[in-house]
Design a protein around this motif. Structure first.
Motif, PDB file in Angstrom:
ATOM      1  N   PRO A  60       0.799  -1.225   0.000  1.00 36.36           N
ATOM      2  CA  PRO A  60       0.000   0.000   0.000  1.00 36.36           C
ATOM      3  C   PRO A  60       0.834   1.278   0.000  1.00 36.36           C
ATOM      4  CG  PRO A  60      -0.215  -1.156   2.100  1.00 36.36           C
ATOM      5  CD  PRO A  60       0.566  -2.040   1.174  1.00 36.36           C
ATOM      6  N   SER A  61       2.109   1.180   0.389  1.00 33.27           N
ATOM      7  CA  SER A  61       2.998   2.347   0.383  1.00 33.27           C
ATOM      8  C   SER A  61       4.444   1.878   0.253  1.00 33.27           C
ATOM      9  CB  SER A  61       2.847   3.159   1.677  1.00 33.27           C
ATOM     10  OG  SER A  61       3.349   2.412   2.784  1.00 33.27           O
ATOM     11  N   TYR A  62       5.295   2.804  -0.166  1.00 35.97           N
ATOM     12  CA  TYR A  62       6.723   2.510  -0.227  1.00 35.97           C
ATOM     13  C   TYR A  62       7.249   2.171   1.172  1.00 35.97           C
ATOM     14  CZ  TYR A  62      11.728   3.228  -0.930  1.00 35.97           C
ATOM     15  OH  TYR A  62      13.085   3.074  -0.957  1.00 35.97           O
ATOM     16  N   LYS A  63       6.791   2.919   2.179  1.00 36.00           N
ATOM     17  CA  LYS A  63       7.220   2.669   3.555  1.00 36.00           C
ATOM     18  C   LYS A  63       6.859   1.253   4.001  1.00 36.00           C
ATOM     19  CE  LYS A  63       6.888   4.539   8.288  1.00 36.00           C
ATOM     20  NZ  LYS A  63       7.488   3.370   8.842  1.00 36.00           N
ATOM     21  N   ALA A  64       5.653   0.793   3.651  1.00 36.64           N
ATOM     22  CA  ALA A  64       5.244  -0.570   4.009  1.00 36.64           C
ATOM     23  C   ALA A  64       6.160  -1.597   3.345  1.00 36.64           C
ATOM     24  CB  ALA A  64       3.792  -0.813   3.621  1.00 36.64           C
ATOM     25  N   ALA A  65       6.552  -1.352   2.095  1.00 38.16           N
ATOM     26  CA  ALA A  65       7.440  -2.276   1.382  1.00 38.16           C
ATOM     27  C   ALA A  65       8.798  -2.360   2.073  1.00 38.16           C
ATOM     28  CB  ALA A  65       7.601  -1.840  -0.072  1.00 38.16           C
ATOM     29  N   VAL A  66       9.330  -1.215   2.477  1.00 38.43           N
ATOM     30  CA  VAL A  66      10.627  -1.183   3.166  1.00 38.43           C
ATOM     31  C   VAL A  66      10.500  -1.808   4.550  1.00 38.43           C
ATOM     32  CG1 VAL A  66      12.373   0.349   4.165  1.00 38.43           C
ATOM     33  CG2 VAL A  66      11.480   0.805   1.872  1.00 38.43           C
ATOM     34  N   ASP A  67       9.455  -1.427   5.276  1.00 39.06           N
ATOM     35  CA  ASP A  67       9.263  -1.953   6.637  1.00 39.06           C
ATOM     36  C   ASP A  67       9.074  -3.462   6.637  1.00 39.06           C
ATOM     37  OD1 ASP A  67       9.505   0.617   7.614  1.00 39.06           O
ATOM     38  OD2 ASP A  67       7.361   0.868   8.025  1.00 39.06           O
ATOM     39  N   CYS A  68       8.388  -3.990   5.644  1.00 40.93           N
ATOM     40  CA  CYS A  68       8.189  -5.439   5.564  1.00 40.93           C
ATOM     41  C   CYS A  68       9.528  -6.153   5.447  1.00 40.93           C
ATOM     42  CB  CYS A  68       7.283  -5.786   4.388  1.00 40.93           C
ATOM     43  SG  CYS A  68       6.901  -7.547   4.265  1.00 40.93           S
ATOM     44  N   TRP A  69      10.376  -5.665   4.548  1.00 46.11           N
ATOM     45  CA  TRP A  69      11.676  -6.320   4.371  1.00 46.11           C
ATOM     46  C   TRP A  69      12.477  -6.298   5.672  1.00 46.11           C
ATOM     47  CZ3 TRP A  69      16.844  -6.034   4.862  1.00 46.11           C
ATOM     48  CH2 TRP A  69      17.582  -7.035   4.212  1.00 46.11           C
ATOM     49  N   HIS A  70      12.426  -5.197   6.399  1.00 47.40           N
ATOM     50  CA  HIS A  70      13.190  -5.061   7.635  1.00 47.40           C
ATOM     51  C   HIS A  70      12.522  -5.712   8.841  1.00 47.40           C
ATOM     52  CE1 HIS A  70      16.394  -2.485   6.154  1.00 47.40           C
ATOM     53  NE2 HIS A  70      15.490  -1.852   5.432  1.00 47.40           N
ATOM     54  N   SER A  71      11.296  -6.172   8.710  1.00 47.78           N
ATOM     55  CA  SER A  71      10.550  -6.704   9.855  1.00 47.78           C
ATOM     56  C   SER A  71      11.206  -7.967  10.410  1.00 47.78           C
ATOM     57  CB  SER A  71       9.112  -7.022   9.450  1.00 47.78           C
ATOM     58  OG  SER A  71       9.055  -8.164   8.604  1.00 47.78           O
ATOM     59  N   PRO A  72      11.049  -8.195  11.712  1.00 45.19           N
ATOM     60  CA  PRO A  72      11.579  -9.427  12.304  1.00 45.19           C
ATOM     61  C   PRO A  72      10.993 -10.673  11.654  1.00 45.19           C
ATOM     62  CG  PRO A  72      10.891  -7.894  14.023  1.00 45.19           C
ATOM     63  CD  PRO A  72      10.449  -7.311  12.711  1.00 45.19           C
ATOM     64  N   GLU A  73       9.722 -10.616  11.269  1.00 46.96           N
ATOM     65  CA  GLU A  73       9.080 -11.779  10.650  1.00 46.96           C
ATOM     66  C   GLU A  73       9.749 -12.136   9.324  1.00 46.96           C
ATOM     67  OE1 GLU A  73       5.793  -9.397  12.777  1.00 46.96           O
ATOM     68  OE2 GLU A  73       7.482  -8.916  11.474  1.00 46.96           O
ATOM     69  N   TYR A  74      10.004 -11.128   8.502  1.00 44.06           N
ATOM     70  CA  TYR A  74      10.627 -11.415   7.209  1.00 44.06           C
ATOM     71  C   TYR A  74      12.092 -11.800   7.374  1.00 44.06           C
ATOM     72  CZ  TYR A  74      11.787 -11.509   2.355  1.00 44.06           C
ATOM     73  OH  TYR A  74      12.226 -11.945   1.126  1.00 44.06           O
ATOM     74  N   GLN A  75      12.775 -11.180   8.283  1.00 43.10           N
ATOM     75  CA  GLN A  75      14.176 -11.524   8.516  1.00 43.10           C
ATOM     76  C   GLN A  75      14.324 -12.971   8.965  1.00 43.10           C
ATOM     77  OE1 GLN A  75      16.940  -9.603   7.672  1.00 43.10           O
ATOM     78  NE2 GLN A  75      15.269  -8.547   6.627  1.00 43.10           N
ATOM     79  N   GLU A  76      13.366 -13.467   9.730  1.00 43.05           N
ATOM     80  CA  GLU A  76      13.380 -14.889  10.110  1.00 43.05           C
ATOM     81  C   GLU A  76      13.149 -15.772   8.885  1.00 43.05           C
ATOM     82  OE1 GLU A  76      14.029 -16.845  12.902  1.00 43.05           O
ATOM     83  OE2 GLU A  76      14.927 -14.936  13.499  1.00 43.05           O
ATOM     84  N   ALA A  77      12.218 -15.381   8.025  1.00 37.51           N
ATOM     85  CA  ALA A  77      11.938 -16.168   6.816  1.00 37.51           C
ATOM     86  C   ALA A  77      13.156 -16.233   5.901  1.00 37.51           C
ATOM     87  CB  ALA A  77      10.737 -15.572   6.077  1.00 37.51           C
TER      88      ALA A  77
END
Length: 101
Positions: A60-77
């Motif tokens: 929904p936003s550029y910020k959401a795209a960046v935040d998702c990549w940096h999120s603990p959930e994605y970093q674990e994946a």
């Protein structure tokens, strides 16, 4: 608000391990409002280099795209993918300017 995108190119070397990564990243993608626009379908590569699979994920936003990549959930994946695939991922801000007429 300008949308954000992940543009992903990947060569899978260990399909079962990559499948585990794909399942694990679902919680982060959902949390940040991701939507698949293209996912490993047919493609042509008329110029440049590519990998065997290509994916475009909309946020929904550029910020959401960046935040998702940096999120603990994605970093674990990501840990599940490191030895299962070679991947290029670009986080791109959407464009809302003039279009060809």
């Amino acid at each position: 608000m300008t949308k954000g995108y992940w543009v992903i190119r990947v060569d899978v070397t260990k399909p079962e391990r990559f499948k585990a990564y794909a399942e694990a990243n679902g919680s982060a993608l959902k949390k940040y409002g991701a939507k698949f626009l293209a996912r490993a379908g047919n493609f042509e590569n008329p110029e440049g280099n590519t990998r065997s699979r290509n994916t475009i994920v909309e946020f929904p936003s550029y910020k959401a795209a960046v935040d998702c990549w940096h999120s603990p959930e994605y970093q674990e994946a990501i840990k599940l993918r490191l030895d299962a695939a070679a991947m290029d991922l670009v986080i791109l801000e959407g464009y809302e300017g003039p279009q060809p007429s």
